[in-house]
Motif scaffolding. Structure first.
Motif, PDB file in Angstrom:
ATOM      1  N   THR A  85       0.842  -1.201   0.000  1.00 26.36           N
ATOM      2  CA  THR A  85       0.000   0.000   0.000  1.00 26.36           C
ATOM      3  C   THR A  85       0.879   1.253   0.000  1.00 26.36           C
ATOM      4  O   THR A  85       2.046   1.220   0.371  1.00 26.36           O
ATOM      5  N   ALA A  86       0.281   2.358  -0.387  1.00 28.23           N
ATOM      6  CA  ALA A  86       0.934   3.669  -0.292  1.00 28.23           C
ATOM      7  C   ALA A  86      -0.161   4.721  -0.228  1.00 28.23           C
ATOM      8  O   ALA A  86      -1.115   4.673  -1.003  1.00 28.23           O
ATOM      9  N   THR A  87      -0.011   5.646   0.713  1.00 33.04           N
ATOM     10  CA  THR A  87      -0.991   6.725   0.841  1.00 33.04           C
ATOM     11  C   THR A  87      -0.426   7.991   0.222  1.00 33.04           C
ATOM     12  O   THR A  87       0.699   8.397   0.530  1.00 33.04           O
ATOM     13  N   LEU A  88      -1.195   8.638  -0.620  1.00 28.59           N
ATOM     14  CA  LEU A  88      -0.774   9.851  -1.302  1.00 28.59           C
ATOM     15  C   LEU A  88      -1.314  11.075  -0.564  1.00 28.59           C
ATOM     16  O   LEU A  88      -2.299  10.983   0.179  1.00 28.59           O
ATOM     17  N   PRO A  89      -0.687  12.237  -0.753  1.00 32.97           N
ATOM     18  CA  PRO A  89      -1.277  13.466  -0.209  1.00 32.97           C
ATOM     19  C   PRO A  89      -2.721  13.591  -0.679  1.00 32.97           C
ATOM     20  O   PRO A  89      -3.036  13.349  -1.849  1.00 32.97           O
ATOM     21  N   GLY A  90      -3.587  13.958   0.222  1.00 32.28           N
ATOM     22  CA  GLY A  90      -5.009  14.023  -0.098  1.00 32.28           C
ATOM     23  C   GLY A  90      -5.771  12.808   0.378  1.00 32.28           C
ATOM     24  O   GLY A  90      -7.004  12.828   0.445  1.00 32.28           O
ATOM     25  N   GLY A  91      -5.068  11.723   0.732  1.00 36.20           N
ATOM     26  CA  GLY A  91      -5.728  10.578   1.351  1.00 36.20           C
ATOM     27  C   GLY A  91      -5.994   9.395   0.458  1.00 36.20           C
ATOM     28  O   GLY A  91      -6.482   8.364   0.934  1.00 36.20           O
ATOM     29  N   THR A  92      -5.693   9.467  -0.829  1.00 33.08           N
ATOM     30  CA  THR A  92      -5.901   8.318  -1.711  1.00 33.08           C
ATOM     31  C   THR A  92      -4.900   7.214  -1.366  1.00 33.08           C
ATOM     32  O   THR A  92      -3.711   7.483  -1.163  1.00 33.08           O
ATOM     33  N   ILE A  93      -5.375   5.974  -1.296  1.00 31.17           N
ATOM     34  CA  ILE A  93      -4.518   4.832  -0.990  1.00 31.17           C
ATOM     35  C   ILE A  93      -4.384   3.956  -2.227  1.00 31.17           C
ATOM     36  O   ILE A  93      -5.392   3.571  -2.844  1.00 31.17           O
ATOM     37  N   LEU A  94      -3.145   3.645  -2.593  1.00 32.74           N
ATOM     38  CA  LEU A  94      -2.870   2.684  -3.657  1.00 32.74           C
ATOM     39  C   LEU A  94      -2.720   1.298  -3.036  1.00 32.74           C
ATOM     40  O   LEU A  94      -2.009   1.125  -2.045  1.00 32.74           O
ATOM     41  N   LEU A  95      -3.403   0.302  -3.620  1.00 32.16           N
ATOM     42  CA  LEU A  95      -3.372  -1.070  -3.118  1.00 32.16           C
ATOM     43  C   LEU A  95      -2.813  -1.984  -4.198  1.00 32.16           C
ATOM     44  O   LEU A  95      -3.276  -1.954  -5.344  1.00 32.16           O
ATOM     45  N   HIS A  96      -1.839  -2.786  -3.835  1.00 32.80           N
ATOM     46  CA  HIS A  96      -1.342  -3.756  -4.810  1.00 32.80           C
ATOM     47  C   HIS A  96      -2.419  -4.806  -5.066  1.00 32.80           C
ATOM     48  O   HIS A  96      -3.119  -5.238  -4.145  1.00 32.80           O
ATOM     49  N   ARG A  97      -2.543  -5.250  -6.299  1.00 30.80           N
ATOM     50  CA  ARG A  97      -3.612  -6.169  -6.689  1.00 30.80           C
ATOM     51  C   ARG A  97      -3.584  -7.473  -5.882  1.00 30.80           C
ATOM     52  O   ARG A  97      -4.625  -8.110  -5.712  1.00 30.80           O
ATOM     53  N   SER A  98      -2.422  -7.864  -5.387  1.00 31.59           N
ATOM     54  CA  SER A  98      -2.335  -9.118  -4.633  1.00 31.59           C
ATOM     55  C   SER A  98      -3.188  -9.080  -3.366  1.00 31.59           C
ATOM     56  O   SER A  98      -3.637 -10.123  -2.880  1.00 31.59           O
ATOM     57  N   LEU A  99      -3.447  -7.882  -2.827  1.00 25.75           N
ATOM     58  CA  LEU A  99      -4.236  -7.788  -1.601  1.00 25.75           C
ATOM     59  C   LEU A  99      -5.698  -8.171  -1.833  1.00 25.75           C
ATOM     60  O   LEU A  99      -6.385  -8.573  -0.886  1.00 25.75           O
ATOM     61  N   VAL A 100      -6.173  -8.043  -3.063  1.00 28.58           N
ATOM     62  CA  VAL A 100      -7.553  -8.451  -3.335  1.00 28.58           C
ATOM     63  C   VAL A 100      -7.613  -9.786  -4.072  1.00 28.58           C
ATOM     64  O   VAL A 100      -8.650 -10.453  -4.062  1.00 28.58           O
ATOM     65  N   GLU A 101      -6.525 -10.190  -4.677  1.00 30.68           N
ATOM     66  CA  GLU A 101      -6.561 -11.414  -5.479  1.00 30.68           C
ATOM     67  C   GLU A 101      -6.062 -12.650  -4.734  1.00 30.68           C
ATOM     68  O   GLU A 101      -6.474 -13.772  -5.063  1.00 30.68           O
ATOM     69  N   ASP A 102      -5.193 -12.468  -3.740  1.00 30.34           N
ATOM     70  CA  ASP A 102      -4.517 -13.620  -3.131  1.00 30.34           C
ATOM     71  C   ASP A 102      -5.126 -14.079  -1.818  1.00 30.34           C
ATOM     72  O   ASP A 102      -4.583 -14.992  -1.179  1.00 30.34           O
ATOM     73  N   PHE A 103      -6.212 -13.463  -1.372  1.00 30.93           N
ATOM     74  CA  PHE A 103      -6.798 -13.832  -0.087  1.00 30.93           C
ATOM     75  C   PHE A 103      -8.279 -14.150  -0.260  1.00 30.93           C
ATOM     76  O   PHE A 103      -8.938 -13.616  -1.154  1.00 30.93           O
ATOM     77  N   GLU A 104      -8.765 -15.000   0.610  1.00 33.80           N
ATOM     78  CA  GLU A 104     -10.135 -15.488   0.475  1.00 33.80           C
ATOM     79  C   GLU A 104     -11.167 -14.581   1.121  1.00 33.80           C
ATOM     80  O   GLU A 104     -12.364 -14.770   0.907  1.00 33.80           O
TER      81      GLU A 104
END
Length: 342
Positions: free
Chosen positions: A197-216
């Motif tokens: 993950t990475a949080t940008l100024p303004g509060g937007t969070i970038l999430l790597h695709r593995s966080l939604v694809e690799d867990f049940e």
């Protein structure tokens, strides 16, 4: 023994006159109590010169000619045969000169001290003061714009955000379930670049695709989002950008509203390669899981499959005995897992 007492038995012959019109007469010169004593050949005192006020009219020349400070008409000559007395007078004059105050040197030292203080302020105080002032005055809208510009810089590595329509709608619902305390709170799933993950100024969070694809279950990605929300409150994302950039970027932000493309490019590269996650202790994380009603155990095991390094998050999970509100429906979770397509 002081230099003065060392020479108090020293005597020499010389030629003295009291005014330019007088004839020079032979005298005896001796060193008294802080004075140069000049006597005639009958041992009668003719004059006393204060040693601090003795001036040499012809430095380095022989015969040595001396006069009282401010009176060049009264002179005393000592020839080469009185070298010992000449050396004694010069030594005493040098000692007195070292003790005299030097206004020029004092002014120089004061000037250097002022310059050093100004330099210390510029190095140690000014950058922090400019940074803190910028963080106070930059409005949320401008923070979001800076975050968007930073995201654009990162897209050469991360690629554009995943935008499968059904998955995007599910991601929006997850953002509404885990709102930011300040800022946009938007979520973006990217194909690469960021580790997790990475949080940008303004509060937007970038999430790597593995966080939604690799867990049940969505609890894992929700845990990473909560951690980023907590981290953004402890470490202002715009502040982290300014900490990485130079003072010029902070001044530019204050004067133009933009930190500059070079600062954004450099920080984007840093986020994608070297930036460590700012540390958070278990107490802060658990408080966040409690506030957003998310289980901490799935997140803990995602970080360390053995649970050894995240045992505190497992044992103190605020939802071990009760079930928190659902993060997403099963259908939305499946749609979110397909947000990046194939």
């Amino acid at each position: 023994m002081t230099a003065l007492s060392e020479y108090q038995r020293l005597e020499a012959s010389g030629l003295w006159r009291s005014t330019p019109g007088d004839q020079r007469c032979e005298v005896v010169v001796s060193i008294g109590d802080a004075t140069l004593v000049i006597t005639d050949m009958r041992d009668r005192a003719l004059t006393h010169w204060s040693i601090p006020a003795v001036v040499r009219a012809n430095p380095g020349q022989i015969p040595a000619i001396y006069h009282p400070d401010g009176d060049t008409g009264e002179t005393l000559e000592l020839d080469a045969g009185e070298r010992q007395m000449i050396d004694a007078i010069e030594k005493l004059r040098a000692g007195v000169a070292r003790l005299r105050p030097r206004p020029g040197r004092l002014r120089l030292m004061m000037m250097l001290g002022s310059m050093a203080a100004a330099a210390a302020l510029a190095v140690f105080w000014l950058p922090g003061a400019v940074r803190d002032h910028a963080l106070r005055v930059v409005p949320p809208v401008k923070r979001a714009q800076i975050g968007a510009a930073l995201e654009a810089q990162m897209q050469s590595v991360t690629g554009p955000p995943c935008r499968a329509p059904a998955g995007t709608a599910a991601l929006t619902r997850l953002a509404e379930r885990l709102p930011a305390k300040r800022g946009t709170g938007a979520l973006r799933v990217v194909r690469g670049g960021v580790r997790t993950t990475a949080t940008l100024p303004g509060g937007t969070i970038l999430l790597h695709r593995s966080l939604v694809e690799d867990f049940e279950e969505p609890d894992v990605v929700a845990g990473y989002i909560v951690a980023e929300r907590v981290r953004a409150r402890a470490y202002d994302p715009l502040g982290r950008l300014l900490d990485h950039a130079d003072l010029i970027a902070a001044f530019r932000l204050l004067t133009t509203g933009e930190p500059g493309q070079e600062a954004l490019r450099s920080y984007a590269e840093y986020l994608l390669t070297d930036a460590p996650a700012a540390p958070l202790d278990d107490a802060a994380l658990l408080s966040g899981f409690q506030a957003w009603s998310v289980r901490s155990t799935p997140y803990a095991y995602a970080r360390d499959i053995t649970g050894e390094t995240t045992l505190g998050l497992i044992e103190a999970d605020p939802f071990t005995t009760e079930v928190p509100p659902a993060l997403l429906s099963d259908g939305d979770w499946l749609r979110l897992q397909g947000i990046c397509g194939s």
